[in-house]
Scaffold this motif. Structure first.
Motif, PDB file in Angstrom:
ATOM      1  N   ALA A 230       0.885  -0.980   0.121  1.00 11.66           N
ATOM      2  CA  ALA A 230      -0.027   0.107  -0.239  1.00 11.66           C
ATOM      3  C   ALA A 230       1.008   0.499   0.124  1.00 11.66           C
ATOM      4  CB  ALA A 230      -0.961   0.351   1.341  1.00 11.66           C
ATOM      5  N   LEU A 231       1.916   1.266   1.005  1.00 13.08           N
ATOM      6  CA  LEU A 231       3.005   2.436   0.726  1.00 13.08           C
ATOM      7  C   LEU A 231       3.598   2.439  -0.685  1.00 13.08           C
ATOM      8  CD1 LEU A 231       4.887   1.893   4.022  1.00 13.08           C
ATOM      9  CD2 LEU A 231       3.199   3.657   3.849  1.00 13.08           C
ATOM     10  N   ARG A 232       3.306   2.183  -1.639  1.00 10.83           N
ATOM     11  CA  ARG A 232       4.067   1.187  -2.833  1.00 10.83           C
ATOM     12  C   ARG A 232       4.001   2.470  -3.654  1.00 10.83           C
ATOM     13  NH1 ARG A 232       7.522  -4.069  -1.738  1.00 10.83           N
ATOM     14  NH2 ARG A 232       9.783  -2.576  -1.677  1.00 10.83           N
ATOM     15  N   GLU A 233       1.402   2.114  -3.373  1.00 10.19           N
ATOM     16  CA  GLU A 233       0.999   2.495  -3.901  1.00 10.19           C
ATOM     17  C   GLU A 233       0.514   3.570  -3.696  1.00 10.19           C
ATOM     18  OE1 GLU A 233      -2.652   0.545  -4.044  1.00 10.19           O
ATOM     19  OE2 GLU A 233      -2.099  -1.647  -4.459  1.00 10.19           O
ATOM     20  N   LEU A 234       1.495   4.521  -2.646  1.00 10.21           N
ATOM     21  CA  LEU A 234       1.329   5.856  -2.215  1.00 10.21           C
ATOM     22  C   LEU A 234       2.095   6.464  -2.829  1.00 10.21           C
ATOM     23  CD1 LEU A 234      -0.194   5.769   1.150  1.00 10.21           C
ATOM     24  CD2 LEU A 234      -1.648   6.691  -0.722  1.00 10.21           C
ATOM     25  N   GLY A 235       3.320   5.530  -3.233  1.00 10.18           N
ATOM     26  CA  GLY A 235       4.050   6.776  -3.954  1.00 10.18           C
ATOM     27  C   GLY A 235       5.929   6.774  -2.868  1.00 10.18           C
ATOM     28  N   VAL A 236       5.396   6.012  -2.155  1.00 10.25           N
ATOM     29  CA  VAL A 236       6.635   5.750  -0.853  1.00 10.25           C
ATOM     30  C   VAL A 236       7.601   4.769  -1.579  1.00 10.25           C
ATOM     31  CG1 VAL A 236       7.188   5.043   1.089  1.00 10.25           C
ATOM     32  CG2 VAL A 236       5.064   5.729   1.312  1.00 10.25           C
ATOM     33  N   THR A 237       9.214   4.810  -0.903  1.00 11.95           N
ATOM     34  CA  THR A 237       9.880   4.193  -1.647  1.00 11.95           C
ATOM     35  C   THR A 237      10.543   3.024  -0.850  1.00 11.95           C
ATOM     36  OG1 THR A 237      10.330   5.670  -3.808  1.00 11.95           O
ATOM     37  CG2 THR A 237      12.322   4.050  -3.080  1.00 11.95           C
ATOM     38  N   VAL A 238      10.257   2.169  -0.723  1.00 10.53           N
ATOM     39  CA  VAL A 238      10.415   0.988   0.571  1.00 10.53           C
ATOM     40  C   VAL A 238      11.568   0.435   0.070  1.00 10.53           C
ATOM     41  CG1 VAL A 238       9.520  -0.213   2.203  1.00 10.53           C
ATOM     42  CG2 VAL A 238       7.718   1.314   0.729  1.00 10.53           C
ATOM     43  N   LEU A 239      12.639   0.955   0.859  1.00  9.28           N
ATOM     44  CA  LEU A 239      13.844  -0.217   0.647  1.00  9.28           C
ATOM     45  C   LEU A 239      14.402  -0.789   2.056  1.00  9.28           C
ATOM     46  CD1 LEU A 239      16.191   2.912  -0.291  1.00  9.28           C
ATOM     47  CD2 LEU A 239      14.789   1.815  -1.658  1.00  9.28           C
ATOM     48  N   PHE A 240      14.342  -2.250   1.741  1.00 12.28           N
ATOM     49  CA  PHE A 240      14.497  -2.932   3.027  1.00 12.28           C
ATOM     50  C   PHE A 240      15.634  -3.505   2.324  1.00 12.28           C
ATOM     51  CE2 PHE A 240      10.035  -4.277   1.392  1.00 12.28           C
ATOM     52  CZ  PHE A 240       9.374  -4.053   3.240  1.00 12.28           C
ATOM     53  N   GLY A 241      16.192  -3.787   3.909  1.00  7.46           N
ATOM     54  CA  GLY A 241      18.172  -4.235   3.650  1.00  7.46           C
ATOM     55  C   GLY A 241      18.357  -3.073   3.751  1.00  7.46           C
ATOM     56  N   THR A 242      18.478  -1.973   3.867  1.00 11.88           N
ATOM     57  CA  THR A 242      18.945  -0.237   4.273  1.00 11.88           C
ATOM     58  C   THR A 242      19.481  -0.028   4.971  1.00 11.88           C
ATOM     59  OG1 THR A 242      18.294  -0.958   2.167  1.00 11.88           O
ATOM     60  CG2 THR A 242      18.967   1.439   2.564  1.00 11.88           C
ATOM     61  N   GLU A 243      20.066   0.330   5.683  1.00  7.94           N
ATOM     62  CA  GLU A 243      20.038   1.670   6.294  1.00  7.94           C
ATOM     63  C   GLU A 243      21.218   2.270   6.075  1.00  7.94           C
ATOM     64  OE1 GLU A 243      22.350   0.275  10.385  1.00  7.94           O
ATOM     65  OE2 GLU A 243      22.620  -1.295   9.098  1.00  7.94           O
ATOM     66  N   ALA A 244      21.473   3.370   6.937  1.00  7.87           N
ATOM     67  CA  ALA A 244      21.797   4.362   6.286  1.00  7.87           C
ATOM     68  C   ALA A 244      23.450   4.495   7.469  1.00  7.87           C
ATOM     69  CB  ALA A 244      21.446   6.041   6.745  1.00  7.87           C
ATOM     70  N   GLN A 245      24.306   4.361   6.733  1.00 10.20           N
ATOM     71  CA  GLN A 245      25.551   4.526   7.175  1.00 10.20           C
ATOM     72  C   GLN A 245      26.312   5.759   7.452  1.00 10.20           C
ATOM     73  OE1 GLN A 245      28.458   2.658   4.515  1.00 10.20           O
ATOM     74  NE2 GLN A 245      26.926   0.273   4.684  1.00 10.20           N
ATOM     75  N   SER A 246      25.664   7.252   7.036  1.00 13.79           N
ATOM     76  CA  SER A 246      26.325   8.199   7.280  1.00 13.79           C
ATOM     77  C   SER A 246      25.448   8.901   6.786  1.00 13.79           C
ATOM     78  CB  SER A 246      27.524   9.379   7.070  1.00 13.79           C
ATOM     79  OG  SER A 246      27.878   8.351   5.390  1.00 13.79           O
ATOM     80  N   VAL A 247      25.005  10.465   7.067  1.00 13.64           N
ATOM     81  CA  VAL A 247      24.120  11.984   6.945  1.00 13.64           C
ATOM     82  C   VAL A 247      25.157  13.393   6.979  1.00 13.64           C
ATOM     83  CG1 VAL A 247      22.286  12.978   7.568  1.00 13.64           C
ATOM     84  CG2 VAL A 247      22.190  10.434   7.852  1.00 13.64           C
ATOM     85  N   ARG A 248      25.007  13.682   5.634  1.00 16.53           N
ATOM     86  CA  ARG A 248      25.889  15.025   5.168  1.00 16.53           C
ATOM     87  C   ARG A 248      24.497  16.317   4.861  1.00 16.53           C
ATOM     88  NH1 ARG A 248      27.296  12.043   1.809  1.00 16.53           N
ATOM     89  NH2 ARG A 248      27.111  12.924  -0.187  1.00 16.53           N
ATOM     90  N   ARG A 249      24.373  17.067   5.966  1.00 15.70           N
ATOM     91  CA  ARG A 249      23.962  18.361   4.665  1.00 15.70           C
ATOM     92  C   ARG A 249      24.516  18.849   3.841  1.00 15.70           C
ATOM     93  NH1 ARG A 249      19.092  20.242   5.711  1.00 15.70           N
ATOM     94  NH2 ARG A 249      18.645  19.477   7.955  1.00 15.70           N
TER      95      ARG A 249
END
Length: 500
Positions: A230-249
């Motif tokens: 349902a989330l994908r039908e709403l246009g949400v990108t769902v990424l399994f097996g995925t985590e952020a390793q670093s974040v930067r602005r």
């Protein structure tokens, strides 16, 4: 009248630390036999649920759900000419939260005779606290009991650059005044999937990053699969097996490096990676307890690591419950335990003062001899915890999943039925789809778990909760005739599928 921190030493029969929904309930219940009760709160009375969780999140989710429901019904669909009015949705959320003003909650507390103490509490010894408030510090002593109801706080994972961002948590998401064009959500639990749904409705390009391979890991797998689709039908990108390793602005937005190729670039990051109990700054070390950890309790909600039978914990802080409704149930239990155990109308031999035993609504003797499923023991925490996830479709479940039941050594049979095959569903919506499933303990012939996935199934959950708590045998449940045509007719279909 605003509560005032007055003299430099105060004594109460009972002190409750934390003025959220759970703390309010235990304070009210504990005072039923005449005990004096103080409620300590350093933020807004009403707590997380009223201002940053249950109530505002459901207010944000409701417009999209209502539009989807209307679009599913010929005759109503033609009247739907636009999308969610974000400004109006935020305005309604602000009404639900009383503009983050707790005056009405304070008025209620005072009307019950509970004393509200504004400030932050720290233990200084057994039944002794210091409250640091806006008018200074006050020493407070509890004659009989202290209940910790400080709730939990969002966990911010140790990801390089994340804390410095800083990210949104559920608080910022539910109180947002603007919709980010691009939003990353870290976590596939209840908060993650609900906020992904809400902000997708508001027009955000949402990316959901999930460390594991499924959503809603405490629910049956088919529930998470339905929500992901349902989330994908709403246009949400769902990424399994995925985590952020670093974040930067950077100038073009916030970059999340996942190690899987190109960065995910967004405008805001919402962390929905779980919660931890708020025990880090309570002075628990003075009691020989470890700060930052859950306060382990027994079924009477008494802290097992403290001597003397005076310390209790309730709600998220105990690690047993993670919903407001279950925390309030625990609050009712421990409130009754305390009201009975320390009843001021009783003498040392537990005979009532100025009344016969039959006049009393609570009994210390009953409390001491309490068995599972009595009003003095939080038995449902083990056997019948309900949960609703207000995504589209809704997910509602109670009791044990099939996996959890088998891990407990139960011989179970799983019975499922597609909701679209129930007559009531075809009336509710043209394209209604969903599924119901029950987990049956074969040895006892009773339901130990139930899950519903579909539009508006939240209202079906309590029937399953009653069946599980009451341990209603299937052959007796067969005589509970569901009204026609309602989606609840699925109960008949489930029992027929079971061979009844």
């Amino acid at each position: 009248m605003e509560p005032v921190m007055a003299e430099q030493g105060r004594e109460f029969d009972v002190v409750v630390i934390g003025g959220g929904a759970v703390g309010e309930n235990v304070a009210d219940r504990a005072g039923r036999t005449g005990l004096s009760v103080a409620l300590v709160e350093d933020a807004l009375v009403g707590g997380e649920c009223s201002y940053w969780a249950c109530m505002p999140s459901k207010a944000l989710l409701r417009p999209g759900a209502a539009l989807a429901a209307a679009r599913g019904v010929p005759g109503a669909a033609a009247a739907v000419t636009g999308d969610v009015d974000v400004a109006a949705a935020f305005a309604r959320r602000d009404v639900v939260t009383h503009q983050w003003d707790d005056s009405s909650q304070v008025d209620w507390v005072e009307s019950t005779g509970i004393t509200l103490l504004r400030g932050r509490a720290r233990f200084t010894g057994e039944r002794a606290l210091t409250i640091d408030g806006p008018d200074g510090s006050v020493q407070v002593t509890a004659r009989h009991a202290v209940i910790v109801a400080t709730g939990s706080a969002a966990v911010v994972p140790r990801i390089e650059g994340l804390a410095e961002l800083p990210p949104w948590t559920s608080r910022e998401a539910t109180s947002a005044q603007q919709v980010p064009a691009r939003l990353a959500v870290l976590g596939g639990g209840v908060v993650g999937v609900e906020m992904a749904t809400a902000f997708a409705d508001f027009g955000s390009a949402v990316t959901l990053l999930v460390r594991g391979d499924r959503l809603l890991t405490n629910a049956e797998p088919f529930a998470g699969e339905a929500v992901a689709a349902a989330l994908r039908e709403l246009g949400v990108t769902v990424l399994f097996g995925t985590e952020a390793q670093s974040v930067r602005r950077e100038s073009d937005g916030v970059h999340l490096s996942t190690g899987a190729g190109a960065d995910v670039v967004v405008d805001e990051v919402l962390v929905a990676a779980g919660r931890r109990p708020r025990t880090a700054d309570l002075g628990l070390e003075t009691l020989g307890l470890e700060p930052g950890k859950p306060l382990t309790v027994d079924d009477a909600l008494q802290v097992t690591g403290a001597d003397g039978g005076w310390l209790f914990a309730v709600g998220d802080v105990s690690g047993r419950t993670a919903t407001t409704h279950q925390g309030k149930y625990d609050a009712r239990v421990v409130g009754d335990v305390i009201a009975a155990r320390f009843d001021p109308r009783s003498s040392a031999d537990d005979s009532p003062d100025g009344a016969t035993a039959g006049d009393r609504s609570l009994s210390a003797d009953d409390e001491r001899a309490a068995a599972p499923w009595s009003r003095y023991r939080a038995t449902a925490d083990v056997a019948a915890v309900p949960q609703v996830v207000f995504t589209r479709p809704e997910v509602a479940y109670v009791g044990l999943s099939e996996e959890a039941a088998r891990e407990k050594g139960l011989d179970v049979r799983v019975i499922g039925y597609d909701l679209e095959n129930v007559a009531g569903a075809t009336v509710l919506a043209e394209d209604y789809a969903g599924r119901a499933q029950i987990v049956v303990d074969e040895a006892r012939g009773v339901i130990v778990g139930a899950t519903f996935v579909g539009p508006e199934v939240a209202e079906m959950l309590h029937a399953a909760t009653v069946a599980i708590v009451g341990e209603v045998p299937l052959d007796r449940l067969w005589h509970a005739v569901p009204s026609y045509p309602t989606v609840s007719e699925v109960w008949l279909r489930l029992l027929e599928t079971a061979g009844l």
